[in-house]
Write a protein that holds these residues in place. Sequence first.
Motif, short mmCIF file in Angstrom:
data_model
loop_
_atom_site.label_atom_id
_atom_site.label_comp_id
_atom_site.label_asym_id
_atom_site.label_seq_id
_atom_site.Cartn_x
_atom_site.Cartn_y
_atom_site.Cartn_z
N PRO A 250 22.52 -1.07 22.00
CA PRO A 250 23.83 -0.52 22.40
C PRO A 250 23.79 0.19 23.75
CG PRO A 250 23.40 -0.07 20.07
CD PRO A 250 22.14 -0.65 20.64
N GLU A 251 22.69 0.87 24.05
CA GLU A 251 22.58 1.58 25.32
C GLU A 251 22.54 0.61 26.50
OE1 GLU A 251 21.41 3.94 21.99
OE2 GLU A 251 20.53 2.05 22.72
N LYS A 252 21.75 -0.46 26.36
CA LYS A 252 21.67 -1.46 27.42
C LYS A 252 22.99 -2.22 27.55
CE LYS A 252 17.27 -1.19 28.73
NZ LYS A 252 16.82 -1.02 30.13
N SER A 253 23.64 -2.46 26.43
CA SER A 253 24.93 -3.13 26.45
C SER A 253 25.94 -2.32 27.26
CB SER A 253 25.44 -3.34 25.02
OG SER A 253 26.73 -3.91 25.03
N LYS A 254 25.95 -1.03 27.05
CA LYS A 254 26.86 -0.15 27.78
C LYS A 254 26.55 -0.19 29.28
CE LYS A 254 28.58 4.64 27.73
NZ LYS A 254 28.29 4.99 29.13
N MET A 255 25.27 -0.16 29.64
CA MET A 255 24.88 -0.24 31.04
C MET A 255 25.35 -1.54 31.68
SD MET A 255 20.95 1.16 30.88
CE MET A 255 20.63 0.40 32.48
N LEU A 256 25.19 -2.64 30.95
CA LEU A 256 25.56 -3.95 31.47
C LEU A 256 27.07 -4.02 31.71
CD1 LEU A 256 24.30 -7.34 29.97
CD2 LEU A 256 26.55 -7.07 30.96
N ILE A 257 27.84 -3.62 30.72
CA ILE A 257 29.29 -3.73 30.81
C ILE A 257 29.85 -2.84 31.91
CG2 ILE A 257 31.45 -3.32 29.55
CD1 ILE A 257 29.92 -4.11 26.99
N GLU A 258 29.23 -1.69 32.13
CA GLU A 258 29.68 -0.80 33.20
C GLU A 258 29.57 -1.46 34.57
OE1 GLU A 258 27.30 2.69 32.72
OE2 GLU A 258 28.67 3.61 31.25
N ARG A 259 28.64 -2.39 34.70
CA ARG A 259 28.49 -3.11 35.97
C ARG A 259 29.67 -4.04 36.24
NH1 ARG A 259 25.89 -1.58 39.77
NH2 ARG A 259 25.20 -3.64 40.45
N LEU A 260 30.44 -4.35 35.22
CA LEU A 260 31.53 -5.33 35.37
C LEU A 260 32.91 -4.68 35.46
CD1 LEU A 260 30.39 -7.95 32.70
CD2 LEU A 260 29.66 -7.74 35.07
N GLU A 261 32.98 -3.37 35.32
CA GLU A 261 34.27 -2.71 35.18
C GLU A 261 35.16 -2.87 36.41
OE1 GLU A 261 33.28 1.28 34.16
OE2 GLU A 261 33.13 0.85 32.01
N ASP A 262 34.57 -3.00 37.60
CA ASP A 262 35.37 -3.15 38.81
C ASP A 262 35.74 -4.60 39.09
OD1 ASP A 262 32.72 -3.90 39.45
OD2 ASP A 262 33.16 -3.62 41.58
N MET A 263 35.21 -5.54 38.28
CA MET A 263 35.42 -6.95 38.53
C MET A 263 36.30 -7.62 37.49
SD MET A 263 32.63 -10.05 38.66
CE MET A 263 32.60 -10.11 36.86
N ALA A 264 36.09 -7.30 36.22
CA ALA A 264 36.75 -8.03 35.13
C ALA A 264 37.85 -7.17 34.50
CB ALA A 264 35.74 -8.43 34.06
N MET A 265 39.00 -7.78 34.30
CA MET A 265 40.14 -7.11 33.67
C MET A 265 40.37 -7.69 32.28
SD MET A 265 44.11 -7.17 34.93
CE MET A 265 45.45 -6.84 33.77
N TYR A 266 40.55 -6.82 31.30
CA TYR A 266 40.87 -7.25 29.94
C TYR A 266 42.04 -6.45 29.41
CZ TYR A 266 40.81 -7.82 24.93
OH TYR A 266 41.20 -8.07 23.64
N LEU A 267 42.91 -7.12 28.68
CA LEU A 267 44.04 -6.48 28.01
C LEU A 267 44.10 -6.98 26.58
CD1 LEU A 267 46.74 -6.85 30.80
CD2 LEU A 267 45.61 -4.73 30.12
N ASP A 268 44.34 -6.10 25.65
CA ASP A 268 44.45 -6.47 24.25
C ASP A 268 45.86 -7.02 23.99
OD1 ASP A 268 44.55 -6.69 21.50
OD2 ASP A 268 43.54 -4.79 21.13
N PRO A 269 45.96 -8.30 23.58
CA PRO A 269 47.28 -8.88 23.36
C PRO A 269 48.10 -8.14 22.31
CG PRO A 269 45.57 -10.28 22.44
CD PRO A 269 44.88 -9.24 23.26
N LYS A 270 47.43 -7.51 21.36
CA LYS A 270 48.16 -6.79 20.31
C LYS A 270 48.93 -5.60 20.89
CE LYS A 270 44.80 -7.93 16.67
NZ LYS A 270 43.80 -8.56 17.55
N GLU A 271 48.46 -5.09 22.02
CA GLU A 271 49.12 -3.94 22.64
C GLU A 271 50.23 -4.37 23.60
OE1 GLU A 271 46.23 -1.51 24.49
OE2 GLU A 271 45.07 -1.15 22.67
N TRP A 272 50.20 -5.63 24.06
CA TRP A 272 51.15 -6.06 25.07
C TRP A 272 52.11 -7.13 24.59
CZ3 TRP A 272 51.46 -3.67 29.78
CH2 TRP A 272 50.42 -2.80 30.10
N LEU A 273 51.73 -7.86 23.55
CA LEU A 273 52.57 -8.94 23.04
C LEU A 273 52.98 -8.63 21.61
CD1 LEU A 273 50.56 -12.07 24.29
CD2 LEU A 273 52.49 -10.94 25.42
N ASN A 274 54.14 -9.04 21.25
CA ASN A 274 54.63 -8.84 19.89
C ASN A 274 54.15 -9.99 19.01
OD1 ASN A 274 56.02 -7.72 17.73
ND2 ASN A 274 57.94 -8.74 18.26
N LEU A 275 52.82 -10.02 18.78
CA LEU A 275 52.24 -11.11 18.01
C LEU A 275 52.33 -10.81 16.51
CD1 LEU A 275 49.01 -11.98 20.02
CD2 LEU A 275 51.11 -13.32 19.88
#
Length: 492
Positions: A250-275
Amino acid sequence: LGIQTTGGAAQTAASTHSEPAAGDGVHSGAGGLDGTVQVDLSGFAAKTWVPHDYQQRAVEWLVTRPEGALFLPPGMGKTSCSLEAFITLRKMGYAKKMLILAPKKVCEATWPAEISKWFQFQGLTVGFAHGEDRVHVLKAKLDIVLLNYDGLAWAHQHIKPGMFDILLCDEITKLKNHKSKRFEYIKPLLPHFRFRWGLTGSPAANGLIDLFGQVYILDQGRRLGRYITHYRMKYFHQKPNDDYGWYITPEKSKMLIERLEDMAMYLDPKEWLNLPELLTIPRPVYLDKADQNKYEELEDQFIIKMEEAGYVTAANAGVLTSKLRQFTGGGIYQDSETWHRVHDKKLDALEDLVDELAGAPLMVAYQFEHELIRLKERFPKALVLKGGMNSFVVKGTVDMWNSGAHEILLVQPSSAAHGLNLQFGGAAICWFTLTYNYEEYSQLIARIYRQGQTQRVFNYILAADKTIDARVARVLSAKDVVQEDLFKALKR
């Protein structure tokens, strides 16, 4: 397709090798003097694309990032957002021409349909570099050139500096394998582009190890390193006697994902779409005692063979799991072509489900060709989507399904997991045989569980009791956890 707007009326030109688009209101016409086919869009009333707030955010994300990725689930409008970002950069003077890499069916149907659908995109000239005139289309004065991933085998030697300003990789997971020929062809071309963008709804479907190749295409190794060996050593580890699996803490996973925060955008469809709600419902299938004994004997035989060999490779483990999954489905291959029937328990269970649905449409996912044969015997009126079908047949099948008049659609996940909108034909899917590939699993569900779906979606899984089916389901669940961790971090 080359789509141009003149005086408010859309005119479309397609190269002679291209097939007519699968977009709304597109019909083939007579050949032109310049070697093109004129496609009549008269009577086609394009609507104005009005972005949702999250789509406007996605457009701004790409426009402000030479190395940008949209990790948005299917149905959230990645295609339209990318087109709007391209148009915005053109107006600002930062880009003139874009190369889009995408699966063949997506090149043939999704992009042309999206461009023809919305008014503000109809001024774009677009070509699909495929067929006899592919080199001419690649070099032509078009705003957008579409190229399927396999086309890199010939196109890489024709793409020169200055030809394109933007490289857009749709379903960028097709480039996750750093050892593939596709990756080898595109890698030296990356400096030719001022902007490199990636689109996918499942970047880490089979684990975070898959991110290396995709991220390298966008930033040439700036974030995760230039070498896969260094990437593995920095973030992953292996377990004793396991030379094929790579694991991450989990610690290494967090380090890896932090490297992508300025590049990759994600949005949860449940929060934005009335699915509507998505429900996954296991449907147990019980083998009789004789078939259960045969299954266990088959399993024991393979395990003994692997123990005798002294090691387990990905190849022979794959053969074992494939044989066992075939058995639970009711048939098994003797060789590459010959197969024999084992039982009909899953077919009977599927028929019970169809009866319970009382005519409500059901999409059925199968894996092996002998399963399709047996399914068609039991349900002869079922529609079929599988590999090898041309775009006209695919479009006709999709249209028939979306009419809501057909009870069953048999789907091969590997050929229908991307680029198809099937949400208007039904709200239920049944896995006759599960896939180990989480990207195929999640993406196929997303064909019906997406924007435009108004009904609660049911995801049924036929699982033979006390067999490998339960293990496959657990593996898919674990992969979902890994990808959801990535999405949650990027969302924050």
